[in-house]
Design a protein around this motif. Structure first.
Motif, PDB file in Angstrom:
ATOM      1  N   LEU A  42       0.836  -1.206   0.000  1.00  0.00           N
ATOM      2  CA  LEU A  42       0.000   0.000   0.000  1.00  0.00           C
ATOM      3  C   LEU A  42       0.869   1.255   0.000  1.00  0.00           C
ATOM      4  O   LEU A  42       0.611   2.199  -0.751  1.00  0.00           O
ATOM      5  CB  LEU A  42      -0.931   0.014   1.216  1.00  0.00           C
ATOM      6  CG  LEU A  42      -2.107  -0.951   1.186  1.00  0.00           C
ATOM      7  CD1 LEU A  42      -2.784  -0.984   2.554  1.00  0.00           C
ATOM      8  CD2 LEU A  42      -3.107  -0.578   0.100  1.00  0.00           C
ATOM      9  N   LEU A  47      -0.966   4.259  -1.632  1.00  0.00           N
ATOM     10  CA  LEU A  47      -2.379   4.054  -1.315  1.00  0.00           C
ATOM     11  C   LEU A  47      -2.645   4.019   0.188  1.00  0.00           C
ATOM     12  O   LEU A  47      -3.787   3.857   0.615  1.00  0.00           O
ATOM     13  CB  LEU A  47      -2.884   2.753  -1.955  1.00  0.00           C
ATOM     14  CG  LEU A  47      -2.939   2.747  -3.480  1.00  0.00           C
ATOM     15  CD1 LEU A  47      -3.279   1.354  -3.994  1.00  0.00           C
ATOM     16  CD2 LEU A  47      -3.937   3.769  -3.987  1.00  0.00           C
ATOM     17  N   GLU A  50      -5.746   5.826   2.032  1.00  0.00           N
ATOM     18  CA  GLU A  50      -6.974   5.516   1.302  1.00  0.00           C
ATOM     19  C   GLU A  50      -7.447   4.106   1.673  1.00  0.00           C
ATOM     20  O   GLU A  50      -8.635   3.836   1.781  1.00  0.00           O
ATOM     21  CB  GLU A  50      -6.698   5.610  -0.198  1.00  0.00           C
ATOM     22  CG  GLU A  50      -7.916   5.618  -1.052  1.00  0.00           C
ATOM     23  CD  GLU A  50      -7.596   5.901  -2.518  1.00  0.00           C
ATOM     24  OE1 GLU A  50      -8.472   5.637  -3.336  1.00  0.00           O
ATOM     25  OE2 GLU A  50      -6.481   6.369  -2.839  1.00  0.00           O
ATOM     26  N   THR A  93      -8.118  -3.232  -2.147  1.00  0.00           N
ATOM     27  CA  THR A  93      -8.070  -2.035  -2.988  1.00  0.00           C
ATOM     28  C   THR A  93      -9.153  -2.012  -4.064  1.00  0.00           C
ATOM     29  O   THR A  93      -9.215  -1.077  -4.857  1.00  0.00           O
ATOM     30  CB  THR A  93      -6.689  -1.892  -3.654  1.00  0.00           C
ATOM     31  OG1 THR A  93      -6.420  -3.049  -4.446  1.00  0.00           O
ATOM     32  CG2 THR A  93      -5.601  -1.694  -2.613  1.00  0.00           C
TER      33      THR A  93
END
Length: 96
Positions: A42, A47, A50, A93
């Protein structure tokens, strides 16, 4: 009490609970490595924030391998091994 809205879309909790050696537990089955692998991926893909992954306590089905709980879907994912890292990452995700 202070409440704030977070930007996190999904949060994955992976059980890392360790029980006495005579009882099955997620913490004895590479759960920590799974958390670290997904967290690293991540962050590498920018990411983190998020999507989140965290260690958790016992989620219940310890005898079936590592367990995880995905929010906000409230999905219990069981029988995980380190080889499930990519599929679990994609589930988190939304790529899967």
């Amino acid at each position: 009490m202070k409440i704030e809205k977070r930007k996190t879309k999904r949060h994955l909790f992976i059980c890392c609970n360790l029980k006495p050696e005579t009882k099955p537990s997620c913490g004895a089955k590479d759960a920590q490595s799974l958390v670290q692998a997904i967290k690293s991926k991540l962050k590498k893909n920018d990411l983190w924030g998020e999507y989140k992954v965290s260690k958790s306590g016992c989620l219940g089905p310890c005898s079936y391998g590592v367990s995880a709980l995905l929010f906000p879907e409230n999905e219990l994912i069981t029988e995980l091994t380190l080889s499930d890292e990519e599929a679990l990452y994609q589930r988190l995700t939304g790529e899967l």
